[in-house]
Scaffold this active site. Structure first.
Site, PDB file in Angstrom:
ATOM      1  CG  HIS A  19       5.515   4.939   7.759  1.00  0.00           C
ATOM      2  ND1 HIS A  19       5.605   5.728   6.630  1.00  0.00           N
ATOM      3  CD2 HIS A  19       4.803   3.830   7.394  1.00  0.00           C
ATOM      4  CE1 HIS A  19       4.994   5.111   5.627  1.00  0.00           C
ATOM      5  NE2 HIS A  19       4.502   3.969   6.066  1.00  0.00           N
TER       6      HIS A  19
ATOM      7  CE  LYS B 104      22.407  -9.611  -9.992  1.00  0.00           C
ATOM      8  NZ  LYS B 104      22.518  -9.091 -11.376  1.00  0.00           N
TER       9      LYS B 104
ATOM     10  NE  ARG C 204      -2.226  -1.417   3.503  1.00  0.00           N
ATOM     11  CZ  ARG C 204      -3.490  -1.620   3.856  1.00  0.00           C
ATOM     12  NH1 ARG C 204      -4.221  -0.624   4.292  1.00  0.00           N
ATOM     13  NH2 ARG C 204      -4.021  -2.821   3.783  1.00  0.00           N
ATOM     14  CB  THR C 205       3.868   2.417   1.836  1.00  0.00           C
ATOM     15  OG1 THR C 205       3.251   2.218   3.107  1.00  0.00           O
ATOM     16  CG2 THR C 205       4.703   3.690   1.886  1.00  0.00           C
TER      17      THR C 205
ATOM     18  NE  ARG D 296       7.919   0.816   4.066  1.00  0.00           N
ATOM     19  CZ  ARG D 296       6.668   0.477   4.400  1.00  0.00           C
ATOM     20  NH1 ARG D 296       6.249  -0.759   4.248  1.00  0.00           N
ATOM     21  NH2 ARG D 296       5.862   1.386   4.892  1.00  0.00           N
TER      22      ARG D 296
END
Length: 310
Positions: A134, A82, A54-55, A104
């Site tokens: 947040h 990697k 959703r974010t 994020r």
């Protein structure tokens, strides 16, 4: 503001400017054509090192409605898997001309490193860093509260559940205090963080007494994926003491609302009938999230876009 890293960085005027701008932009979502030309020619990168639905989608929708170009970068399947460092990833994105990076990251503080070490010259927006903050979630929560309650000065907001692992709780505590609300955190002692006594909040272990004086009850998801120990005896015991069911909701004052940042564990922290009740504004939070994130992008990049066009 060049970046949005913490809800604590926002003054009352900053926060109100974002919320007022979001109020105007919410009307765009009701149009047949949901686009504004404000950020045409700007590039927004969604840099997600943690899974999110959703974010990430909310930020993508917000940028596209402002006509920005959007690049979605997921760590899984990329050079990060990697062994590429955050610095090298950021410098690669900068070489592509990123005007804003929405990040994020599982490590608390990653957005600060990105912004303050100048690995990117664009605006940095914290979309959740570890168990830290947040800020745009707190803004959309405040926006939703304001639409139902008006001015938040003096309102009683109760945040319930897994405070220890919740970046949403920390950002909400900071922002709501700035906006003049009274915040109470309700949780088992094991799910309150060390140092919570320095937060601008009250704490309680008793949900039953808290709901009776609450204008808002915000339930938090039990974050089992972050837990490495037994923080409570059982899911059933947690739900009995700290879950919001119909009986507890009925004790809330008239006009009080129920919120949840999602995703929900139905039957754990919130019962299905409460989540779907007329007092619940959980779906509305998702809609409001797009408007608030549009406002953040507009205010961080809009002025720069207009300068560049001049």
């Amino acid at each position: 503001m060049k970046h949005l890293l913490s809800a604590g960085d926002l003054s009352r005027d900053d926060a109100l400017r974002i919320l007022d701008t979001a109020d105007e932009l919410l009307a765009v979502a009701r149009r047949p054509i949901k686009k504004l030309p404000t950020l045409r020619g700007r590039t927004v990168v969604n840099l997600f090192f943690e899974d999110s639905t959703r974010t990430r989608i909310s930020f993508e929708a917000a940028a596209k409605r402002l006509s920005a170009d959007v690049i979605n970068f997921a760590a899984k399947g990329s050079s990060v898997s990697k062994g590429e460092s955050l610095k090298d990833t950021a410098m690669t994105l900068q070489a592509m001309g990123a005007d804003a990076v929405v990040i994020r990251h599982h490590a608390s503080g990653a957005p600060y490193r990105l912004a303050h070490l100048e690995w990117t010259h664009g605006a940095v927006i914290n979309a959740g860093d570890g168990m830290h903050e947040h800020p745009t979630q707190a803004l959309l929560d405040a926006f939703t509260m304001r639409r139902h309650l008006g001015d938040l000065q003096g309102k009683n907001i109760t945040i319930v559940g897994d405070i220890l692992h919740s970046r949403v709780a920390r950002s909400n505590a900071l922002l709501l205090d700035t906006l003049g609300a009274r915040v109470t955190l309700v949780a088992p002692p094991t799910l309150l963080p060390v140092g919570v006594d320095t937060w601008p909040v009250e704490t309680s272990y008793d949900l039953d007494s808290a709901v009776e004086k609450s204008d808002v009850v915000m339930m938090l998801r039990v974050q089992r994926e972050r837990m490495n120990a037994s923080y409570f005896p059982s899911a059933r015991e947690y739900s009995r003491r700290y879950g919001l069911d119909q009986a507890r909701m009925n004790r809330m004052p008239d006009g009080a609302i129920v919120m949840h940042p999602g995703p929900m564990n139905r039957g754990m922290e919130i019962s299905a009938d409460v989540a779907d009740s007329v007092r619940s504004v959980i779906v509305e939070q998702v809609t409001n999230g797009v408007a608030v994130r549009m406002a953040v992008l507009y205010l961080l990049l809009g002025g720069a876009a207009e300068e560049g066009d001049a």
